[in-house]
Scaffold this motif. Structure first.
Motif, PDB file in Angstrom:
ATOM      1  N   ARG A 218      17.591 -16.683  -8.806  1.00  0.00           N
ATOM      2  CA  ARG A 218      16.688 -16.474 -10.276  1.00  0.00           C
ATOM      3  C   ARG A 218      16.466 -14.971 -10.314  1.00  0.00           C
ATOM      4  NH1 ARG A 218      17.187 -18.672 -14.258  1.00  0.00           N
ATOM      5  NH2 ARG A 218      15.370 -18.282 -15.198  1.00  0.00           N
ATOM      6  N   VAL A 219      16.311 -14.368  -9.346  1.00  0.00           N
ATOM      7  CA  VAL A 219      15.779 -12.737  -9.354  1.00  0.00           C
ATOM      8  C   VAL A 219      17.097 -12.391  -9.808  1.00  0.00           C
ATOM      9  CG1 VAL A 219      15.278 -10.924  -7.983  1.00  0.00           C
ATOM     10  CG2 VAL A 219      14.069 -13.130  -7.604  1.00  0.00           C
ATOM     11  N   VAL A 220      18.165 -12.720  -9.301  1.00  0.00           N
ATOM     12  CA  VAL A 220      19.693 -11.906  -9.789  1.00  0.00           C
ATOM     13  C   VAL A 220      19.872 -12.276 -11.226  1.00  0.00           C
ATOM     14  CG1 VAL A 220      22.050 -11.858  -9.614  1.00  0.00           C
ATOM     15  CG2 VAL A 220      20.575 -11.828  -7.576  1.00  0.00           C
ATOM     16  N   ASP A 221      19.259 -13.496 -11.721  1.00  0.00           N
ATOM     17  CA  ASP A 221      19.285 -14.087 -13.051  1.00  0.00           C
ATOM     18  C   ASP A 221      18.502 -13.162 -14.053  1.00  0.00           C
ATOM     19  OD1 ASP A 221      21.041 -15.923 -12.540  1.00  0.00           O
ATOM     20  OD2 ASP A 221      19.465 -17.356 -12.420  1.00  0.00           O
TER      21      ASP A 221
ATOM     22  N   PRO B 138       0.836  -1.293  -0.024  1.00  0.00           N
ATOM     23  CA  PRO B 138      -0.032  -0.028  -0.072  1.00  0.00           C
ATOM     24  C   PRO B 138       0.925   1.279  -0.071  1.00  0.00           C
ATOM     25  CG  PRO B 138      -0.880  -1.528   1.797  1.00  0.00           C
ATOM     26  CD  PRO B 138       0.442  -2.052   0.982  1.00  0.00           C
ATOM     27  N   ILE B 139       1.995   1.083   0.450  1.00  0.00           N
ATOM     28  CA  ILE B 139       2.747   2.502   0.744  1.00  0.00           C
ATOM     29  C   ILE B 139       3.373   2.893  -0.847  1.00  0.00           C
ATOM     30  CG2 ILE B 139       4.975   3.395   1.413  1.00  0.00           C
ATOM     31  CD1 ILE B 139       4.621   2.158   4.318  1.00  0.00           C
ATOM     32  N   ILE B 140       3.688   1.748  -1.608  1.00  0.00           N
ATOM     33  CA  ILE B 140       4.231   2.123  -2.833  1.00  0.00           C
ATOM     34  C   ILE B 140       3.045   2.424  -3.878  1.00  0.00           C
ATOM     35  CG2 ILE B 140       5.008   0.614  -4.977  1.00  0.00           C
ATOM     36  CD1 ILE B 140       6.228  -1.359  -3.185  1.00  0.00           C
ATOM     37  N   GLU B 141       1.823   1.885  -3.518  1.00  0.00           N
ATOM     38  CA  GLU B 141       0.767   2.331  -4.103  1.00  0.00           C
ATOM     39  C   GLU B 141       0.388   3.882  -4.090  1.00  0.00           C
ATOM     40  OE1 GLU B 141      -1.918  -0.922  -3.480  1.00  0.00           O
ATOM     41  OE2 GLU B 141      -1.274  -1.837  -5.485  1.00  0.00           O
ATOM     42  N   ALA B 142       0.363   4.171  -2.614  1.00  0.00           N
ATOM     43  CA  ALA B 142       0.132   5.356  -2.244  1.00  0.00           C
ATOM     44  C   ALA B 142       0.902   6.556  -3.110  1.00  0.00           C
ATOM     45  CB  ALA B 142       0.050   5.480  -0.769  1.00  0.00           C
ATOM     46  N   ALA B 143       2.158   6.116  -3.076  1.00  0.00           N
ATOM     47  CA  ALA B 143       3.106   7.300  -3.790  1.00  0.00           C
ATOM     48  C   ALA B 143       2.914   7.160  -5.184  1.00  0.00           C
ATOM     49  CB  ALA B 143       4.475   6.905  -3.395  1.00  0.00           C
ATOM     50  N   GLY B 144       1.937   6.313  -5.864  1.00  0.00           N
ATOM     51  CA  GLY B 144       1.648   6.504  -7.277  1.00  0.00           C
ATOM     52  C   GLY B 144       2.531   5.476  -8.028  1.00  0.00           C
ATOM     53  N   PHE B 145       3.351   4.629  -7.297  1.00  0.00           N
ATOM     54  CA  PHE B 145       4.102   3.659  -8.194  1.00  0.00           C
ATOM     55  C   PHE B 145       3.414   2.335  -8.511  1.00  0.00           C
ATOM     56  CE2 PHE B 145       7.110   6.512  -6.571  1.00  0.00           C
ATOM     57  CZ  PHE B 145       7.878   6.846  -7.665  1.00  0.00           C
ATOM     58  N   VAL B 146       3.630   1.401  -9.435  1.00  0.00           N
ATOM     59  CA  VAL B 146       3.022   0.249  -9.340  1.00  0.00           C
ATOM     60  C   VAL B 146       3.836  -0.668  -9.052  1.00  0.00           C
ATOM     61  CG1 VAL B 146       2.208  -1.420 -11.220  1.00  0.00           C
ATOM     62  CG2 VAL B 146       1.924   0.967 -11.935  1.00  0.00           C
ATOM     63  N   PRO B 147       3.451  -1.479  -7.876  1.00  0.00           N
ATOM     64  CA  PRO B 147       4.439  -2.549  -7.427  1.00  0.00           C
ATOM     65  C   PRO B 147       4.383  -3.552  -8.102  1.00  0.00           C
ATOM     66  CG  PRO B 147       2.478  -2.022  -5.771  1.00  0.00           C
ATOM     67  CD  PRO B 147       2.035  -1.316  -7.024  1.00  0.00           C
ATOM     68  N   TYR B 148       5.672  -4.107  -8.265  1.00  0.00           N
ATOM     69  CA  TYR B 148       5.886  -5.369  -9.311  1.00  0.00           C
ATOM     70  C   TYR B 148       6.820  -6.209  -8.720  1.00  0.00           C
ATOM     71  CZ  TYR B 148       7.755  -7.880 -13.597  1.00  0.00           C
ATOM     72  OH  TYR B 148       8.331  -8.758 -14.123  1.00  0.00           O
ATOM     73  N   ARG B 149       6.246  -7.477  -8.483  1.00  0.00           N
ATOM     74  CA  ARG B 149       7.108  -8.425  -7.646  1.00  0.00           C
ATOM     75  C   ARG B 149       8.020  -9.119  -8.699  1.00  0.00           C
ATOM     76  NH1 ARG B 149       5.987 -12.739  -2.873  1.00  0.00           N
ATOM     77  NH2 ARG B 149       8.105 -13.885  -3.178  1.00  0.00           N
ATOM     78  N   VAL B 150       9.103  -9.233  -8.592  1.00  0.00           N
ATOM     79  CA  VAL B 150      10.123 -10.092  -9.454  1.00  0.00           C
ATOM     80  C   VAL B 150      10.138 -11.254  -9.173  1.00  0.00           C
ATOM     81  CG1 VAL B 150      12.543  -9.934 -10.324  1.00  0.00           C
ATOM     82  CG2 VAL B 150      11.713  -7.887  -9.549  1.00  0.00           C
ATOM     83  N   LEU B 151       9.207 -12.118  -9.910  1.00  0.00           N
ATOM     84  CA  LEU B 151       9.155 -13.551  -9.400  1.00  0.00           C
ATOM     85  C   LEU B 151      10.241 -14.348 -10.131  1.00  0.00           C
ATOM     86  CD1 LEU B 151       5.375 -13.696 -10.194  1.00  0.00           C
ATOM     87  CD2 LEU B 151       6.415 -14.032  -7.865  1.00  0.00           C
ATOM     88  N   PRO B 152      10.532 -15.516  -9.347  1.00  0.00           N
ATOM     89  CA  PRO B 152      11.843 -16.173  -9.778  1.00  0.00           C
ATOM     90  C   PRO B 152      11.344 -17.150 -11.006  1.00  0.00           C
ATOM     91  CG  PRO B 152      11.183 -16.913  -7.838  1.00  0.00           C
ATOM     92  CD  PRO B 152       9.982 -15.815  -8.014  1.00  0.00           C
ATOM     93  N   MET B 153      10.973 -16.432 -12.083  1.00  0.00           N
ATOM     94  CA  MET B 153      10.382 -17.122 -13.132  1.00  0.00           C
ATOM     95  C   MET B 153      11.035 -16.695 -14.492  1.00  0.00           C
ATOM     96  SD  MET B 153       6.383 -17.523 -12.170  1.00  0.00           S
ATOM     97  CE  MET B 153       5.949 -18.385 -13.399  1.00  0.00           C
ATOM     98  N   GLY B 154      10.852 -17.533 -15.563  1.00  0.00           N
ATOM     99  CA  GLY B 154      11.561 -16.898 -16.813  1.00  0.00           C
ATOM    100  C   GLY B 154      12.785 -17.723 -17.275  1.00  0.00           C
ATOM    101  N   ASP B 155      13.190 -17.279 -18.479  1.00  0.00           N
ATOM    102  CA  ASP B 155      14.073 -17.961 -19.025  1.00  0.00           C
ATOM    103  C   ASP B 155      15.446 -17.185 -18.985  1.00  0.00           C
ATOM    104  OD1 ASP B 155      12.293 -19.869 -19.793  1.00  0.00           O
ATOM    105  OD2 ASP B 155      11.852 -18.817 -21.428  1.00  0.00           O
ATOM    106  N   ALA B 156      15.762 -16.465 -18.153  1.00  0.00           N
ATOM    107  CA  ALA B 156      16.832 -15.532 -18.017  1.00  0.00           C
ATOM    108  C   ALA B 156      18.188 -16.692 -17.642  1.00  0.00           C
ATOM    109  CB  ALA B 156      16.810 -14.701 -16.944  1.00  0.00           C
ATOM    110  N   PRO B 157      19.277 -16.266 -18.594  1.00  0.00           N
ATOM    111  CA  PRO B 157      20.354 -17.418 -18.331  1.00  0.00           C
ATOM    112  C   PRO B 157      20.838 -17.347 -16.882  1.00  0.00           C
ATOM    113  CG  PRO B 157      20.775 -15.755 -19.765  1.00  0.00           C
ATOM    114  CD  PRO B 157      19.627 -15.367 -19.507  1.00  0.00           C
ATOM    115  N   ASP B 158      21.376 -18.558 -16.453  1.00  0.00           N
ATOM    116  CA  ASP B 158      21.965 -18.742 -15.134  1.00  0.00           C
ATOM    117  C   ASP B 158      23.320 -17.924 -14.888  1.00  0.00           C
ATOM    118  OD1 ASP B 158      22.649 -19.532 -12.774  1.00  0.00           O
ATOM    119  OD2 ASP B 158      22.606 -21.776 -13.226  1.00  0.00           O
TER     120      ASP B 158
END
Lengths: 406, 353
Positions: B56-59, B20-40
């Motif tokens: 995976r998040v660092v990847d 809610p704090i992120i939203e209150a400041a007018g930003f869109v919160p985006y969870r960086v999920l550990p998914m996708g095909d980024a190389p290891d």
């Protein structure tokens, strides 16, 4: 078993010192006080608290409590070669082999009845999540009350106030369990001992920076972290004085901590706690002296006896394992400059997410100032997978590379 | 509902993030999920024995597999998250990063401190947004977030009754969308979904199991479990309902103290515990399994997760004491790692029948 071990160690060192007062070396005095601490922990007479690494041991001493971080027991078990049984006991109880060996050995020792039942426990959120978790497990196992100190990551005004408030609450918690309130005079005396030991340790570290260094890998192993257990007591002042005087005498004679110092090494984070030849290989075969350990440093200001809780809070927050990695890297870089370090050894303790986790960043930080880092794959407690030959080859290659640079 | 201006995206990685704090400041919160095909690639910075979630998040950060970010919020939830924040600063030095120091235990002193941390976040975001923190409409932001939580809970209820097409996998897809795009979009989607007639009840004949663990965002992972004969009657992960726990502003405390209090009341990750009741997590798992009528429990944790690894023996012991069978699985944020355990899952379900 451990009581006998510590009692024998105390009587053995005391007998040697009585028979030959000239053999009074700083390491012997250090070993004697550590053995006395162990004997008190296992003696069954003192009030005992099992703690996390950054607990205020001087405050606890002032309140009449013999206290110790549990990782110390893990290290002692490893150094005596007894840890395998306890690691297996923990693993049989379901604690996975991927967790920290210090913690697994302590949990196994508790399950085997080799950890004395404490009066209470004090956990600290620094340096690691695993340390907190082991304290929760031990509190459950012993069915004893647990107090948790959340150590903030940064020394902000709010963070320092938060921790100092918790330390006051901790003192009240201790009083609730001992029936003895914190005595102001005893506390001031403990803080005076702490500040005096701090000052002398700083002198000893400064002397260790000389070229050649009076220090060596055996003398300085585990020194800084174990000294924290003795702060607030005369023993800490005595040990620090012995080191300072020994180093001063050696520096005065251009004496070296090893036969011929050709390379100067910094040891990062943990020593390998079971018997192993790695430091001897470096020092005896390559003249590569391990003269500095990451935690052999003073990172905190003297504690104001009129405002001790604030000073204790600042000290706990200041340790290199706490906070952002760039702060830790800056600390290591400063040590590398102060000690004129040629290379660093990082035994990446398997199971240590806190320390080993960032090894790439640490290696990068030191490499940026021209200090190569050798990352070793080891478990500092569990000798079952210790591969001496492999490690020897890597040490040799590292030492040769450093020699070729010089 | 008041529309908030779109000032950009703030990434986050932990279910304890004060959305809610992120939203209150007018930003869109985006969870960086550990998914996708980024190389290891994370191994260049982080040791092999570090949490696969973090790696995976660092990847993703190293592989550029991210939307344009205006900043990142990290939580001091565990050692791995601390190292993630360090690695992120190294990999993406252009991102403003704020690190919130969340205590592992909660009491009045802890909540007061965490409230100051939340205020620090709000002030930081206000500066980034070019607004005065006092202008933030907390009530609107909390209302939006709570509405989202309420709708997700309603969908979950429908899913448990077998009336959500796609079942638990579809539910996970909803969670994943809800944590990676503006709340208003998810609210609209969920309202439309809930307004449609419920599908006929399609309760699978599977064996009822309670699922718990830390990170399992891949919808296919749930589909795989169900394909093994499990009927997931309740679950608790940091990548699903634990992210969407309603918050309350209260009336007698500051906004930040109220938010800190709400966060303290969230369903906890293993890293949060009560010193007064050591081992409470074990009791919580037993209670949750009992409440949903599960015949057995499946735990899925990521490798090298110390908070969970250290507490699993007590969970196992407590479930054993209650006569509730447990299957423990370890994964690495890939579907492959769960797929490899299909036979074990099938055998476990067979044993429960």
């Amino acid at each position: 078993m451990m009581k006998t071990y510590f009692d024998d160690l105390v009587s053995g060192i005391e007998a040697k010192l009585d028979a030959d007062p000239a053999s009074r070396s700083p390491r012997k005095i250090y070993a004697l006080e550590v053995a006395r601490l162990g004997a008190r922990l296992y003696g069954g007479e003192d009030r005992v608290a099992w703690c996390g690494v950054t607990a205020p041991f001087d405050l606890l001493a002032a309140m009449g409590v013999t206290s110790c971080f549990v990782e110390f027991i893990g290290a002692m078990l490893a150094s005596t070669g007894m840890t395998g049984t306890f690691l297996e006991a923990a693993e049989h109880a379901g604690f996975g082999g991927d967790t920290c060996g210090y913690h697994r050995s302590v949990l196994g020792a508790a399950k085997k009845g080799v950890m004395p039942v404490p009066d209470f426990l004090i956990a600290t959120s620094s340096p690691c999540s695993g340390g907190l978790a082991v304290m929760e497990n031990l509190a459950r196992h012993f069915e004893k009350d647990l107090f948790v100190l959340n150590v903030p990551q940064e020394p902000s005004a709010e963070g320092v106030r938060y921790l100092s408030d918790q330390l006051r609450e901790m003192a009240a918690f201790v009083t609730d369990h001992t029936g003895e309130p914190l005595d102001g005079d005893r506390f001031r005396l403990a803080i005076a001992h702490t500040n005096r030991a701090r000052e002398i340790m700083a002198e000893a570290y400064r002397l260790a920076q000389a070229v050649p260094s009076p220090a060596n890998g055996r003398l300085m192993g585990n020194f800084g972290i174990v000294m924290a257990l003795l702060l607030g007591t005369e023993a800490a002042v005595d040990i620090a004085t012995a080191y300072r005087d020994d180093f001063a005498a050696k520096v005065g004679k251009q004496g070296s901590g090893i036969a011929v110092e050709r390379l100067r090494l910094l040891w990062i984070q943990n020593r390998i706690q079971f018997k192993n030849p790695l430091v001897d290989i470096l020092e005896n075969e390559y003249g590569a002296a391990v003269i500095a350990d990451e935690l052999n440093a003073i990172t905190w200001d003297p504690i104001d006896p009129e405002d001790p809780f604030t000073g204790l809070a600042r000290r706990a927050i200041s340790i290199p394992f706490n906070g952002r990695i760039d702060r830790r890297i800056a600390h290591l870089q400063q040590m590398a400059r102060d000690y004129r370090i040629d290379g660093a050894i990082n035994p990446c303790h398997w199971g240590c997410r806190q320390g080993t986790g960032a090894r790439g960043l640490i290696a990068g930080g030191l490499k940026a100032m021209g200090v190569p880092v050798l990352n070793l794959e080891v478990d500092c407690i569990d000798s079952r997978n210790f591969s001496e030959g492999q490690l020897r080859t890597r040490l040799e290659a590292f030492a040769e590379m450093l020699e070729n640079r010089n | 509902m008041k529309a908030v201006p779109d000032r950009g995206i703030i990434g986050y990685t932990c279910a304890y993030t004060p959305i809610p704090i992120i939203e209150a400041a007018g930003f869109v919160p985006y969870r960086v999920l550990p998914m996708g095909d980024a190389p290891d690639q994370a191994g260049q910075l982080l040791h092999d024995n570090l949490c696969p979630h973090v790696k995976r998040v660092v990847d993703r950060a190293m592989g550029g597999d991210l939307p344009a970010l205006s900043g990142m919020v990290f939580i001091n939830s565990c050692d791995a998250m601390r190292r993630l924040a360090d690695a992120w600063r190294n990999v993406r030095p252009q991102d403003p990063v704020i690190f919130l120091d969340l205590p592992a235990t909660h009491d009045e002193v802890a909540n007061r401190f965490y409230a100051s941390e939340l205020k620090r976040l709000a002030d930081h975001l206000a500066v980034r947004a070019g607004i005065d923190a006092g202008e933030m409409d907390w009530q609107a932001s909390v209302n939006t977030f709570n509405r989202l939580c309420e709708l997700l809970a309603a969908c979950s209820t429908r899913m448990r009754a077998g009336r959500l097409a796609g079942g638990r996998a579809a539910m996970q897809a909803l969670y994943n969308r809800a944590c990676t795009r503006p709340a208003a979009e998810s609210i609209q989607e969920l309202e439309m979904l809930l307004e449609t007639h419920e599908t006929d009840a399609d309760v699978s004949p599977g064996v009822p199991v309670f699922l718990f663990g830390n990170v399992m965002p891949d919808p296919e992972a749930f589909a795989l479990m169900e394909s093994c004969g499990a009927r997931i009657v309740a679950d608790d992960f940091c990548t699903d309902s634990r992210m969407f726990s309603p918050v309350a502003l209260g009336s007698d405390a500051s906004v930040f103290q109220a938010l800190a209090g709400s966060i303290a009341q969230k369903p906890p990750c293993a890293r949060t515990f009560s010193p007064k009741t050591p081992g409470r997590m074990a009791a919580d798992v037993v209670a949750a399994a009992r409440e949903c009528g599960a015949a057995g429990v499946i735990g899925h944790t990521l490798k090298f997760c110390d908070p969970y690894l250290a507490r699993l023996p007590m969970v196992r012991e407590a479930l054993n004491g209650e006569g509730l069978p447990l299957l423990m699985l370890e994964g690495d944020c890939t579907l492959r790692s769960i797929g490899q355990q299909r036979t074990r899952i099938e055998a476990f379900i067979e044993m429960l029948r």
